[in-house]
Each structure stands twice: as C-alpha cells, then as structure tokens.
Design a protein around this motif. Structure first.
Motif, mmCIF file in Angstrom:
data_model
loop_
_atom_site.group_PDB
_atom_site.id
_atom_site.type_symbol
_atom_site.label_atom_id
_atom_site.label_comp_id
_atom_site.label_asym_id
_atom_site.label_seq_id
_atom_site.Cartn_x
_atom_site.Cartn_y
_atom_site.Cartn_z
ATOM 1 N N ALA A 1 31.672 38.201 36.908
ATOM 2 C CA ALA A 1 31.230 39.594 36.883
ATOM 3 C C ALA A 1 30.154 39.859 37.934
ATOM 4 O O ALA A 1 30.109 40.952 38.523
ATOM 5 N N ASN B 1 36.559 43.438 38.421
ATOM 6 C CA ASN B 1 35.862 43.996 37.253
ATOM 7 C C ASN B 1 36.823 44.211 36.099
ATOM 8 O O ASN B 1 36.472 44.032 34.929
ATOM 9 N N ASN C 1 36.466 42.812 32.447
ATOM 10 C CA ASN C 1 36.476 43.806 31.376
ATOM 11 C C ASN C 1 37.510 43.477 30.305
ATOM 12 O O ASN C 1 37.320 43.805 29.130
ATOM 13 N N ASP D 1 37.864 51.596 39.768
ATOM 14 C CA ASP D 1 37.315 50.911 38.608
ATOM 15 C C ASP D 1 37.402 51.785 37.359
ATOM 16 O O ASP D 1 37.706 51.300 36.267
ATOM 17 N N THR E 1 39.307 50.669 34.081
ATOM 18 C CA THR E 1 38.495 50.552 32.866
ATOM 19 C C THR E 1 39.078 51.399 31.744
ATOM 20 O O THR E 1 39.138 50.969 30.584
ATOM 21 N N SER F 1 38.552 45.856 43.132
ATOM 22 C CA SER F 1 38.076 46.465 41.885
ATOM 23 C C SER F 1 38.720 45.802 40.664
ATOM 24 O O SER F 1 38.193 45.901 39.549
ATOM 25 N N THR G 1 31.389 40.884 41.319
ATOM 26 C CA THR G 1 31.818 42.280 41.469
ATOM 27 C C THR G 1 30.715 43.106 42.100
ATOM 28 O O THR G 1 30.961 43.894 43.026
ATOM 29 N N LEU H 1 28.099 49.698 39.839
ATOM 30 C CA LEU H 1 28.686 48.615 40.638
ATOM 31 C C LEU H 1 28.565 48.924 42.127
ATOM 32 O O LEU H 1 28.311 48.035 42.944
#
Length: 500
Positions: free
Chosen positions: A139, A31, A35, A163, A167, A28, A142, A374
C-alpha cells in the motif's frame, strides 16, 4: 486527452514529465489490490467471534491495536522504500513482495480455527502482524510511486478517477456480491463461507498486482524520481527535520487520517449489520444498496477528479468534505426514524428514497477524499524536493499510512466501545437481534456523530494546507530548474535560495 497521451520521455525543456493514460489506470490497480484485502479484512470480526470464540470487545480492541502496530512500522518501511534499488527498479519488487506476504497472512489467518485451542490466539496475533507488514509494504508504494508516475498537476487527478472507480467496484460491488451470492449459501459466517470467499480475494488481488507492476514499469527509473541524478543523498538523520518542517505533510496527514476513519467506519461489516440487519431488518439490503451506489459513486469520483484538474486537488478535497457534512446531518434525522421494513427497494417511498440519497452522498462525499490523498501525497513529496533536494517518496507515503493506521484503528475500537457502553460487549448484534433504543443510539453514533466530528476536524486541518494549484505549478517550475542543474550541489543551492 492529448495531455494524457503525452509521450513519457523526460524533456527538460518541459517542466513536467507525464504518463500515458493506460499507465495511470494500471498502476491505480495497486491500490485496488490492497483494497481487496482491506475489504476481506472487514470480515475478521465475524470470523473471530464465530469460529474462534472471542468476544466482540476483545476482537475490536485487538484489531485496533494491530492497526496501531501497522502505523508504527510504516516509517521503517518508508525508509526501506527510499533506500531500496534493484535492477527491477525501486517500486516493482516491493509491490510483488508485499502482495505475497499479504496472501500468506490471509491463508494462515482464516485457517486459525483449525489450530489447537492453546495456539489459536498466538497464531491469530502472528497472522495479523504478518498481514500488516505485507499490506503496508504494498500500500505504501501506491503513495510513493505517485511522484514518479507523473508530475503534471492536471494529470495527477486522473489517478484518483481510476482509483475511485475501482474502489467503488470493490467495496460496493463486493458488498453486494458477498451478501447476495456467497452469504446466502451458508446464512452464517462459517468455515465454508471463508473457504469460498478468501481464495477469491487472494487470486484477484494477485492478478491486479501483476497489472499494477506493468503500469509502473516504464516509470520505475531514477530519471523520474524527484530531480533524478541531482537528488540529495538521504540519511536517517534527515527524516526528522523533514517531518518537523514540512507543514503540508503534517496538515494533510492529519486531515487524511480523519477521512480514513470515516472510510473504515462506513465499510466495517459490523456497521453494515447495524444499519441494514437491525435498523431495517434485512442484512441483504446492504448488498442491494451497494449495487445501487456503484454508478453514483463512480460518477462522484470522476467528478472529483475533473474538478481537481480545473480547481486543484485542495479545492476538490475541501468541497467534497463540506458536501458530505451536509448530507450526514440529513442522514442523522433519517436514522432516528428508521424501523425494520421501512427500507424496501421493491416498494419505494419518500423515506426510502431520502435515506438512499442521504446515505450514499453522506458516505461517498465524506470518504472519496481518501482517494485524492494518494495523489496529493505526490504533491507533498515534490514540495519537499523543491525545499531540500531530497526525494523521499517512501517516507512521505508511510507517514500518511502512519496517521491512517492510527486513525483507522479507532474504527473497530470505537465500534467495540460504543457497543459495550450500551450493553453489547460480549457478541456483535446480528439479524436476530431486536432493534432497541440502545441499538438506535449505537447506529446514530457510529454512522453519523463520529463521521461528522471527523469531517469537521479534517476541514479544520485543511485550512493550513498551502499546496493549491498555483503553488504546485510554481513548485514544478522550480523542480525543472533543479533537474537541469549541473550537479546535486547546484540543485541544493536552487532549493535553498529560490522562493516558491
């Protein structure tokens, strides 16, 4: 917890293959690595107007067109992922290559002000194009790698939990770190600010990328790709029929695009300046509220994952959007009343508490389904394999990226259009800009009306999405039979004759 720690060896008597908890957590971070660049990319607007001298309207439209370009190269990258194979696996080399390309693009992008005037704009365009190629490549993996990581419907939402945590730390924690530690050193988005900020993005993303490679390494093998050796050979001419006939792909990609639009709107630095720097009179409030939001955002993401494991990903996705829609309505009333000084975390009032709750819940419930996408992309990939025998995780992932990119291109473009419509097309408003009735309307449109419309459209598309929990369990049963077939022809026969 026992399911999460299940041995990852493929057992054909079990219809699922599973990953270990640490593998899901580490992968994870791929991502999270991209990000970080997405967060850093949010400052390009201020860099371009402040150091390159571009107008707000020009850079907002340029960033929109670059994202559209990103969307149209994504299908090609998907085909590359599906065809790619090496002794290091399908996914790991592409993760590393994508991260290196993205790092190079950022180095060039944020040094453009040092180039002679005649070359600044061409170099900026080139850097943006290179950035989108590298970013999209990493990306896309992912989404593509989800189907190989685990096929257990109860285990897949765990990725969304990890995630969601990462995030929240990047976008809310990052906002606090920038506005309360880096920005106050310079009090402007100067070359010195970017000289300190950008290397942090590059180095941290590289470390996260290495950890993601470790996470996927044991699962980056053909036996975890769809039905393994029985996957039907994929040719370029097969892609269009897949896109045309896969209804779950179409509906989920469209719903996800509108959620992505919301994500981009809320996280855009111009939006943050409008809300906190102008409506409430202090840009640093954006960092403070981000810090307040970290734990609730993590809890909301964990709750979404827990709900998805019991009720299914579709149920969780739709429910979160409905809750977000209700809070956005409340947020609209609060934005209409906002005045500089009304939001003060040192002197809490009924208004400030109400605003924080409405803003936090309206934003998080309207954007957290983007993390569920995702995982749901893996469900769509498995659905296609069960229907045609084709394992096209790369193409699936990049179709979602295509609609994401086109929709998210509307974020900076919409901000530019709305500002220009109310007389702010030359420069972005900042803390020194006085709050006017026009700017209040700008904030209301960007923060509430557009996200509300996006939520309603996403919910409409989700009515036609059929991959609920029960359907996915049936799909995994069918895939298990196809995996145990003696060859690809027999697997294709099972795909064509057995109903889900």
């Amino acid at each position: 917890m026992a399911n999460m720690q299940e041995n990852q060896v493929v057992n054909h008597k079990d219809k699922y293959h599973r990953a270990k908890l640490w593998q899901i957590g580490l992968f994870s971070l791929n991502n999270a690595a991209t990000n970080l660049y997405l967060f850093g990319f949010g400052f390009v607007s201020f860099y371009s107007t402040g150091l390159l001298g571009l107008t707000a309207l020009i850079i907002s439209q340029l960033l929109g067109y670059i994202r559209i370009f990103d969307g149209f190269i994504d299908p090609g990258l998907g085909a590359l992922i599906d065809k790619f194979d090496s002794k290091f696996g399908k996914y790991r080399p592409l993760i590393v290559i994508g991260n290196i390309i993205t790092a190079i693009s950022f180095i060039i992008l944020f040094q453009t002000h040092l180039v002679s005037d005649g070359w600044k704009f061409p170099v900026l365009i080139l850097a943006l194009i290179v950035h989108k190629i590298g970013y999209s490549l990493q990306a896309s993996v992912t989404k593509a790698g989800q189907a190989a990581l685990t096929s257990d419907p109860k285990q897949r939402p765990i990725f969304s939990m990890f995630d969601g945590i990462f995030t929240a730390l990047i976008f809310t924690g990052g906002q606090y770190f920038v506005t309360n530690f880096i920005y106050p050193k310079f009090n402007e988005y100067s070359s010195a600010f970017f000289a300190e900020f950008i290397p942090m993005i590059i180095v941290t993303s590289a470390v996260l990328t290495v950890l993601a490679v470790i996470g996927i390494s044991a699962k980056d093998r053909i036996e975890y790709f769809g039905i393994g050796e029985n996957n039907a050979e994929i040719k370029l001419r097969d892609y269009w029929p897949i896109i045309k006939n896969n209804r779950p792909l179409q509906t989920l990609a469209m719903a996800g695009a509108f959620v992505k639009l919301n994500t981009q709107l809320f996280s855009d630095q111009v939006t943050q300046m409008l809300i906190f720097g102008i409506l409430f009179g202090s840009y640093q409030l954006s960092g403070q509220i981000s810090l307040i939001m970290v734990v609730p955002n993590i809890l909301i993401s964990m709750a979404a994952s827990a709900v998805a494991r019991n009720k299914g990903l579709k149920w969780s996705y739709v429910t979160w959007l409905k809750i977000g829609t209700a809070f956005l309505v409340a947020l609209g009333f609060l934005v209409w009343q906002a005045q500089p000084g009304m939001l003060d975390f040192g002197n809490l009032t009924f208004y400030s508490v109400s605003f924080v709750i409405a803003y936090m819940c309206g934003r998080q419930f309207s954007t957290s389904p983007s993390g569920l996408i995702l995982t749901m992309a893996a469900d769509v990939c498995d659905y296609e394999t069960s229907e045609s025998g084709h394992y096209v995780s790369g193409m699936m992932g990049t179709i979602f990226s295509l609609t994401d990119s086109i929709a998210s291109s509307l974020a900076p473009m919409s901000i530019g259009w709305v500002l220009a419509a109310f007389g702010y097309g030359a420069a972005y408003p900042d803390e020194t800009t006085a709050l006017t009735p026009e700017l209040r309307w700008v904030a209301l449109i960007i923060l509430v009306l557009i996200p509300l419309t996006a939520n309603i459209l996403a919910l409409t598309f989700m009515k036609f999405y059929t991959l609920d929990r029960e359907t996915m369990e049936n799909i995994q049963t069918k895939l298990s039979e196809m995996r145990d077939a003696k060859d690809a022809k027999e697997a294709e026969l099972i795909a064509a004759t057995e109903e889900i």
